[in-house]
Design an enzyme around this catalytic site. Structure first.
Site, PDB file in Angstrom:
ATOM      1  N   SER A  55      13.688  31.883 -83.847  1.00  0.00           N
ATOM      2  CA  SER A  55      13.262  33.262 -84.071  1.00  0.00           C
ATOM      3  C   SER A  55      14.230  34.199 -83.337  1.00  0.00           C
ATOM      4  O   SER A  55      15.405  33.870 -83.139  1.00  0.00           O
ATOM      5  CB  SER A  55      11.816  33.396 -83.567  1.00  0.00           C
TER       6      SER A  55
ATOM      7  N   LYS B 129      12.194  37.825 -89.027  1.00  0.00           N
ATOM      8  CA  LYS B 129      11.846  36.994 -87.853  1.00  0.00           C
ATOM      9  C   LYS B 129      10.351  37.094 -87.531  1.00  0.00           C
ATOM     10  O   LYS B 129       9.741  36.117 -87.096  1.00  0.00           O
ATOM     11  CB  LYS B 129      12.691  37.396 -86.642  1.00  0.00           C
TER      12      LYS B 129
END
Ligand code: COA
Length: 273
Positions: A147, A165
């Site tokens: 992420s 993300k």
């Protein structure tokens, strides 16, 4: 600290499949997992780049399988997982790391520019998880998503990445819930600014670098080994009860919500004598 290698044998007998594994953070993860004894499949768009990276990983004395596929193409990913199983064995560790990024304000960002990053990062992570599922179920394995701090908050010039993300972390948590009963763990890593990576090239410049380092409480850039070692930990038995977690490996950079206050306090606060 960043030169430490994970304990040899920690991932012995495991097969790791790493997207975006041809360079940067994901190659660093691949090397650390190889040093811990895992066999490695690295997946990316360009076979020549993967083959070169595979040579570097082979120095750790493990089997390496470079497999070219675009994460945006589910069928290609399914084929890559089938080929990996035939070559190395059933996959027990997956790292969904392939990503794209560039700086652009929303007003300068085309529909296709926004979609391209969402396709690579979010749809690509979904495709990777889908294609991996049967093998992860068999091995009771784990998946790690790469992420970013952009998942946590708004970032200027990064709307496409923030959206992608944030989506990845919600996908990760949902998989932890849905696949937990099948013995599969699902987690994310949020890397801070990592030295020598494509992301650093795209998001910073020599002029902004000192300011960037100043924004990190640890006062240094991270190394690919910092992320690699966290990934080894998260995919090992040491993390056997960790699922649905977002692990920042960022020297504290994502605590930056109070960054301006912290900066001002450091610069201007004089303690009373
Ligand atoms: N600013 C604004 N728009 C941009 C851009 C930029 N700097 N770079 C690309 N785009 C737009 C393009 O204009 C295009 O949109 P359009 O058709 O409306 O013109 C769209 O994004 C797709 O670009 P394209 O180059 O065809 O995509 P690609 O699939 O070949 O490459 C990228 C994907 C753009 C993400 C490319 O930078 C990439 O491959 N990156 C991989 C490596 C990387 O980014 N690593 C860092 C991860 S942190």
């Amino acid at each position: 600290m960043s030169e430490l290698k994970p304990q040899t044998g920690m991932l012995e007998g495991q097969v790791a499949f790493i997207t975006g594994g041809g360079s940067g953070i994901n190659l660093g993860i691949a090397k650390n997992m190889a040093a811990a004894g895992a066999k490695i499949a690295i997946c990316g768009r360009t076979f020549e780049k993967l083959e070169k990276a595979a040579e570097e990983i082979r120095e750790h004395g493990v089997d390496v399988f470079p497999v070219a596929a675009d994460v945006r193409d589910l069928e290609a990913m399914e084929k890559a997982f089938v080929e990996t199983k035939a070559t190395l064995g059933t996959v027990s560790i997956v790292v969904a790391g392939a990503a794209g990024n560039f700086m652009s304000k929303v007003e300068d960002l085309s529909y296709n520019g926004f979609k391209t990053v969402v396709d690579i990062d979010l749809i690509g992570s979904f495709n990777t998880a889908k294609a991996a599922h049967e093998q992860l179920k068999e091995t009771k394995g784990s998946i790690i998503f790469i992420s970013a701090g952009q998942s946590l908050d708004g970032y200027s010039h990064q709307a496409h990445v923030c959206a992608a993300k944030a989506g990845i972390d919600k996908l990760m948590k949902t998989l932890a819930i849905e696949w937990g009963p099948q013995g599969i763990r699902s987690n994310s890593i949020i890397p801070g600014p990592i030295d020598g990576t494509e992301g650093m090239k795209r998001l910073s410049s020599p002029e902004t670098l000192p300011m960037l380092i100043q924004s990190v409480p640890a006062r240094r850039l991270g190394s690919v080994n910092d992320i690699g070692q966290a990934a080894v930990f998260l995919s090992s038995n040491l993390a056997g009860y960790i699922t649905g977690a977002v692990l920042p490996v960022c020297g504290g950079q994502t605590l930056g919500g109070s960054g301006l206050f912290n900066f001002a306090a450091d610069q201007f606060h004089k303690p009373a004598k």
